[in-house]
Scaffold this motif. Sequence first.
Motif, PDB file in Angstrom:
ATOM      1  N   GLY A   1       0.781  -1.228   0.000  1.00 29.62           N
ATOM      2  CA  GLY A   1       0.000   0.000   0.000  1.00 29.62           C
ATOM      3  C   GLY A   1       0.813   1.279   0.000  1.00 29.62           C
ATOM      4  N   LEU A   2       2.124   1.178   0.158  1.00 29.81           N
ATOM      5  CA  LEU A   2       2.981   2.369   0.102  1.00 29.81           C
ATOM      6  C   LEU A   2       3.300   2.698  -1.348  1.00 29.81           C
ATOM      7  CD1 LEU A   2       5.571   1.667   2.955  1.00 29.81           C
ATOM      8  CD2 LEU A   2       3.377   2.874   3.110  1.00 29.81           C
ATOM      9  N   ASP A   3       3.402   4.001  -1.652  1.00 32.80           N
ATOM     10  CA  ASP A   3       3.810   4.353  -3.008  1.00 32.80           C
ATOM     11  C   ASP A   3       5.333   4.194  -3.136  1.00 32.80           C
ATOM     12  OD1 ASP A   3       5.160   6.716  -2.176  1.00 32.80           O
ATOM     13  OD2 ASP A   3       3.332   7.901  -2.338  1.00 32.80           O
ATOM     14  N   THR A   4       5.866   4.481  -4.322  1.00 32.25           N
ATOM     15  CA  THR A   4       7.282   4.218  -4.588  1.00 32.25           C
ATOM     16  C   THR A   4       8.191   4.955  -3.619  1.00 32.25           C
ATOM     17  OG1 THR A   4       6.791   3.900  -6.938  1.00 32.25           O
ATOM     18  CG2 THR A   4       9.100   4.309  -6.342  1.00 32.25           C
ATOM     19  N   GLU A   5       7.927   6.253  -3.409  1.00 32.58           N
ATOM     20  CA  GLU A   5       8.784   7.053  -2.537  1.00 32.58           C
ATOM     21  C   GLU A   5       8.603   6.665  -1.065  1.00 32.58           C
ATOM     22  OE1 GLU A   5       8.186   8.810  -6.357  1.00 32.58           O
ATOM     23  OE2 GLU A   5       6.679   8.450  -4.787  1.00 32.58           O
ATOM     24  N   GLN A   6       7.372   6.401  -0.662  1.00 28.96           N
ATOM     25  CA  GLN A   6       7.141   5.972   0.719  1.00 28.96           C
ATOM     26  C   GLN A   6       7.829   4.638   0.992  1.00 28.96           C
ATOM     27  OE1 GLN A   6       2.876   5.891   0.828  1.00 28.96           O
ATOM     28  NE2 GLN A   6       2.665   8.032   1.446  1.00 28.96           N
ATOM     29  N   ARG A   7       7.767   3.758   0.015  1.00 29.94           N
ATOM     30  CA  ARG A   7       8.427   2.446   0.161  1.00 29.94           C
ATOM     31  C   ARG A   7       9.937   2.629   0.261  1.00 29.94           C
ATOM     32  NH1 ARG A   7       6.402  -2.747  -1.272  1.00 29.94           N
ATOM     33  NH2 ARG A   7       8.064  -4.308  -1.410  1.00 29.94           N
ATOM     34  N   GLN A   8      10.472   3.543  -0.515  1.00 32.00           N
ATOM     35  CA  GLN A   8      11.907   3.825  -0.445  1.00 32.00           C
ATOM     36  C   GLN A   8      12.282   4.316   0.951  1.00 32.00           C
ATOM     37  OE1 GLN A   8      13.185   6.796  -3.243  1.00 32.00           O
ATOM     38  NE2 GLN A   8      15.360   6.610  -2.699  1.00 32.00           N
ATOM     39  N   ALA A   9      11.431   5.193   1.515  1.00 32.35           N
ATOM     40  CA  ALA A   9      11.685   5.708   2.863  1.00 32.35           C
ATOM     41  C   ALA A   9      11.580   4.604   3.902  1.00 32.35           C
ATOM     42  CB  ALA A   9      10.691   6.826   3.186  1.00 32.35           C
ATOM     43  N   ALA A  10      10.585   3.721   3.740  1.00 30.40           N
ATOM     44  CA  ALA A  10      10.345   2.671   4.721  1.00 30.40           C
ATOM     45  C   ALA A  10      11.434   1.610   4.722  1.00 30.40           C
ATOM     46  CB  ALA A  10       8.985   2.022   4.472  1.00 30.40           C
ATOM     47  N   THR A  11      12.105   1.437   3.613  1.00 28.25           N
ATOM     48  CA  THR A  11      13.132   0.385   3.523  1.00 28.25           C
ATOM     49  C   THR A  11      14.545   0.926   3.705  1.00 28.25           C
ATOM     50  OG1 THR A  11      13.083   0.627   1.101  1.00 28.25           O
ATOM     51  CG2 THR A  11      11.730  -1.120   2.069  1.00 28.25           C
ATOM     52  N   ALA A  12      14.688   2.233   3.866  1.00 27.03           N
ATOM     53  CA  ALA A  12      16.010   2.813   4.141  1.00 27.03           C
ATOM     54  C   ALA A  12      16.249   2.747   5.646  1.00 27.03           C
ATOM     55  CB  ALA A  12      16.064   4.267   3.642  1.00 27.03           C
ATOM     56  N   LEU A  13      16.679   1.592   6.115  1.00 24.58           N
ATOM     57  CA  LEU A  13      16.698   1.314   7.556  1.00 24.58           C
ATOM     58  C   LEU A  13      17.966   1.779   8.256  1.00 24.58           C
ATOM     59  CD1 LEU A  13      15.091  -2.248   7.634  1.00 24.58           C
ATOM     60  CD2 LEU A  13      13.993  -0.019   7.945  1.00 24.58           C
ATOM     61  N   HIS A  14      18.970   2.111   7.509  1.00 24.55           N
ATOM     62  CA  HIS A  14      20.225   2.529   8.140  1.00 24.55           C
ATOM     63  C   HIS A  14      20.482   3.996   7.833  1.00 24.55           C
ATOM     64  CE1 HIS A  14      21.192  -1.601   9.229  1.00 24.55           C
ATOM     65  NE2 HIS A  14      20.828  -1.964   8.006  1.00 24.55           N
ATOM     66  N   GLY A  15      20.774   4.751   8.885  1.00 21.37           N
ATOM     67  CA  GLY A  15      21.001   6.170   8.723  1.00 21.37           C
ATOM     68  C   GLY A  15      22.376   6.477   8.181  1.00 21.37           C
ATOM     69  N   PRO A  16      22.607   7.759   7.897  1.00 23.14           N
ATOM     70  CA  PRO A  16      21.651   8.866   8.028  1.00 23.14           C
ATOM     71  C   PRO A  16      20.682   8.920   6.838  1.00 23.14           C
ATOM     72  CG  PRO A  16      23.763   9.686   7.279  1.00 23.14           C
ATOM     73  CD  PRO A  16      23.955   8.216   7.537  1.00 23.14           C
ATOM     74  N   VAL A  17      19.449   9.383   7.122  1.00 23.62           N
ATOM     75  CA  VAL A  17      18.423   9.497   6.090  1.00 23.62           C
ATOM     76  C   VAL A  17      17.712  10.837   6.265  1.00 23.62           C
ATOM     77  CG1 VAL A  17      16.293   8.536   5.142  1.00 23.62           C
ATOM     78  CG2 VAL A  17      18.056   7.000   6.044  1.00 23.62           C
ATOM     79  N   ARG A  18      17.534  11.551   5.162  1.00 23.80           N
ATOM     80  CA  ARG A  18      16.732  12.780   5.179  1.00 23.80           C
ATOM     81  C   ARG A  18      15.529  12.594   4.263  1.00 23.80           C
ATOM     82  NH1 ARG A  18      18.102  18.672   2.569  1.00 23.80           N
ATOM     83  NH2 ARG A  18      17.566  17.478   0.711  1.00 23.80           N
ATOM     84  N   ILE A  19      14.334  12.818   4.799  1.00 24.38           N
ATOM     85  CA  ILE A  19      13.107  12.726   4.015  1.00 24.38           C
ATOM     86  C   ILE A  19      12.454  14.101   3.978  1.00 24.38           C
ATOM     87  CG2 ILE A  19      10.853  11.624   3.810  1.00 24.38           C
ATOM     88  CD1 ILE A  19      11.946   9.329   5.550  1.00 24.38           C
ATOM     89  N   LEU A  20      12.401  14.687   2.780  1.00 25.55           N
ATOM     90  CA  LEU A  20      11.639  15.929   2.589  1.00 25.55           C
ATOM     91  C   LEU A  20      10.217  15.535   2.224  1.00 25.55           C
ATOM     92  CD1 LEU A  20      14.112  18.246   0.625  1.00 25.55           C
ATOM     93  CD2 LEU A  20      13.668  18.156   3.088  1.00 25.55           C
ATOM     94  N   ALA A  21       9.276  15.910   3.068  1.00 25.55           N
ATOM     95  CA  ALA A  21       7.892  15.447   2.904  1.00 25.55           C
ATOM     96  C   ALA A  21       6.959  16.650   2.857  1.00 25.55           C
ATOM     97  CB  ALA A  21       7.507  14.517   4.042  1.00 25.55           C
ATOM     98  N   GLY A  22       6.331  16.866   1.712  1.00 24.63           N
ATOM     99  CA  GLY A  22       5.398  17.964   1.561  1.00 24.63           C
ATOM    100  C   GLY A  22       4.108  17.708   2.318  1.00 24.63           C
ATOM    101  N   ALA A  23       3.294  18.750   2.437  1.00 26.12           N
ATOM    102  CA  ALA A  23       2.023  18.646   3.151  1.00 26.12           C
ATOM    103  C   ALA A  23       1.130  17.597   2.500  1.00 26.12           C
ATOM    104  CB  ALA A  23       1.312  20.003   3.154  1.00 26.12           C
ATOM    105  N   GLY A  24       0.573  16.707   3.321  1.00 25.67           N
ATOM    106  CA  GLY A  24      -0.373  15.710   2.817  1.00 25.67           C
ATOM    107  C   GLY A  24       0.232  14.555   2.062  1.00 25.67           C
ATOM    108  N   THR A  25       1.543  14.380   2.147  1.00 22.60           N
ATOM    109  CA  THR A  25       2.199  13.330   1.358  1.00 22.60           C
ATOM    110  C   THR A  25       2.348  12.019   2.113  1.00 22.60           C
ATOM    111  OG1 THR A  25       4.372  14.184   2.030  1.00 22.60           O
ATOM    112  CG2 THR A  25       3.466  14.977  -0.066  1.00 22.60           C
ATOM    113  N   GLY A  26       1.773  11.919   3.305  1.00 19.40           N
ATOM    114  CA  GLY A  26       1.803  10.663   4.043  1.00 19.40           C
ATOM    115  C   GLY A  26       3.103  10.411   4.766  1.00 19.40           C
ATOM    116  N   LYS A  27       3.708  11.462   5.342  1.00 18.82           N
ATOM    117  CA  LYS A  27       4.999  11.270   6.002  1.00 18.82           C
ATOM    118  C   LYS A  27       4.874  10.417   7.266  1.00 18.82           C
ATOM    119  CE  LYS A  27       4.999  15.565   8.744  1.00 18.82           C
ATOM    120  NZ  LYS A  27       4.958  14.927  10.060  1.00 18.82           N
ATOM    121  N   THR A  28       3.785  10.622   8.027  1.00 18.03           N
ATOM    122  CA  THR A  28       3.613   9.815   9.242  1.00 18.03           C
ATOM    123  C   THR A  28       3.463   8.353   8.875  1.00 18.03           C
ATOM    124  OG1 THR A  28       2.528  11.693  10.322  1.00 18.03           O
ATOM    125  CG2 THR A  28       2.272   9.530  11.344  1.00 18.03           C
ATOM    126  N   ARG A  29       2.743   8.088   7.795  1.00 18.36           N
ATOM    127  CA  ARG A  29       2.596   6.716   7.308  1.00 18.36           C
ATOM    128  C   ARG A  29       3.959   6.133   6.933  1.00 18.36           C
ATOM    129  NH1 ARG A  29      -1.197   3.369   4.912  1.00 18.36           N
ATOM    130  NH2 ARG A  29      -0.512   2.182   3.086  1.00 18.36           N
TER     131      ARG A  29
END
Length: 696
Positions: free
Chosen positions: A10-38
Amino acid sequence: MQNPEDILAGLDTEQRQAATALHGPVRILAGAGTGKTRAITHRIAYGVATGVYNPYNVLAVTFTARAAAEMRSRLRDLGAHGVQAKTFHAAALSQLQYFWQQAVGGDMPRLVDYKTHLIVEAAQRLRMSTDKATIRDLAGEIEWAKFNMLTPQTYQQQATHRSMPASWDLIAVTRLFQAYEDLKSDRGLIDFEDVLLIMVGILESEPRIAATVRNQYRVFLVDEFQDVSPLQYRLLSGWLGDRDDLCVVGDTSQTIYAFTGATADYLLDFGQKFPDATQIDLIRDYRSTPQIVGLANRLLQERTKVDRPGLPRWPQPLELVSQREAGPDPIFAECSHEQAEAEWVTGQIKQLLAAGHKGADMAILFRTNAQSAAFEQTLSDAGVSYQVRGAERFFNRREVRDGILQLRAAAKSADAVVGAEVISRVKDVLASLGYTPQAPQQSGAVRERWESLNAIVNLAEDLVASRGQQVTLDVVVAELDERASHQHAPVMEGVTLASIHSAKGLEWDSVFLVGLTEGLMPISFATEDKNVDEERRLFYVGITRAKTRVFLSWSLARSAGGRANRKPSRFLQAIRSTTTHAASESTPRTKRTLKAKVSKCRTCGAVLTTGAERKIGRCEDCPPTYDPELFDRLVSWRKEISTADKVPAFVVFTDATLVAIAEKMPADFKQLRQLPGVGPKKLERYGEDVLAILSS
């Protein structure tokens, strides 16, 4: 524990990329309403499910108790039990309480919930006069200083560029700052900023304690990273040590708390601090329609186009792409004066309510809290339920504390009360504190107290709806206690009235952005380019709170008949200009500017200046056109009702409403409902009586 692949479903391509980047450092720029909490909760849950993370070694940090509670709830649903999700203050306070004896010894100082009473006392000691507004400004200035790790001495050196509160200069504020600190020291008190400062000092001076903390927390995630202050960043650095397993999430276009010391520089410069960082952009907006997203994008693009040397740093904003179907065009409304604007907004809300939309799905957002009063009154007159956000914390309100105490006492003798009966018992208990099945029509303290009690009733109803016969009064009290510990207020019914600042992180189906004039948006004291940029970002935050409909309004004069010398906000120019031309489906295609009419006396033709005059349709000095005997009968009837209901007479109907009824002589429910001050609840309760009096 869930299957890892199920977590990613159910995650889109970018959300899936964020969810699978398990080792830091990671920066996620998340616009309003883009599902960052998800994205970030699924990242943590995926890390736990795959065994990469030990949940007890993960600390997720955010800025509000509500956001932390939401994160904890989602993590539980995803099976990631044991993960800590807290605000900076809550995390630091927990650590300080644990390590105080080891690091300092003795009893830990008491925590000051509110600075205001100490600031008043400090000002009195210095023989300086203050009012409520100035006290708030002074508290904000002290918080800014401490978030920037300044003492009274260094504050005077570093704050020469700051705008001081009205009638105060830099030296006076410095003296007050010192007096405030002295008062705390004399009484063994610390404030919330002290919690962070002391914990930073312990981490930097006590290697063994720092090692213990770093052994406990190995993976960090920080939400809303654009709002980090220098003090919070230093605390985060103390937690991290020389490690880099850090994920930060934020949006530079939503940096609106610079006045508290927040800076987006840490988010922008993350790649310089961590050159090997993974960087991900979330731009798919699932919240708002293409019309609203297009409006928000153009607001930021206008500033981007005029960027030039000498202007403050303006990072390239994320250009959002709506994932929703097309919706209604934004509506722009130019009104003749403030009351006309409030009445126009209320009229639009009544139309939405009549069409089946819920009041809880609507919000009126403004730049300053002082703008709320006019809208509260017009909503009350129209019988529309509302709540004011950003006032005293829900669980600190006296009626809420008293309500919980009485429910706890009632629970001791209500073992057999379960399910739907619990709702009735909650209502009975809260009735002694002022709860009634129908909302009071007046605004102010009475209305706010009722809204608080009604929120407890709604919480009980929600619990019964989800858990059925398992719900007892003990369950309701336990839920309230759990929420109180995290300051997680229940959802309150009715239209929300809030400042744009306090609306950050929230969303509604329909949003009314009001008072959009120069001097309010941007605010009058935003005289420097950097302050105007922040006001633009604040306006952007306001627009992006809307999911389906957005209404933008302003008034040309303060009062009816007053000089129309106000100018629409400069920020409206770009977002209105394109609406007169053909546009893509992601932008509005037509311009809809509405203008409210000036109300005039039906007898002499003069402009009506007060709400009471507009309600009855004539000047107070002009002779009445109603039958005095009829009016007396209405007054006598109102007195009987108010006596029987044990409420003030104006709660039934105000004098102005009775005059309007006597003069207009409505013949049926439809005509009676059209009169100001006769809302649907009053129509249902009193309509038959009133029409009977008129017909006799």
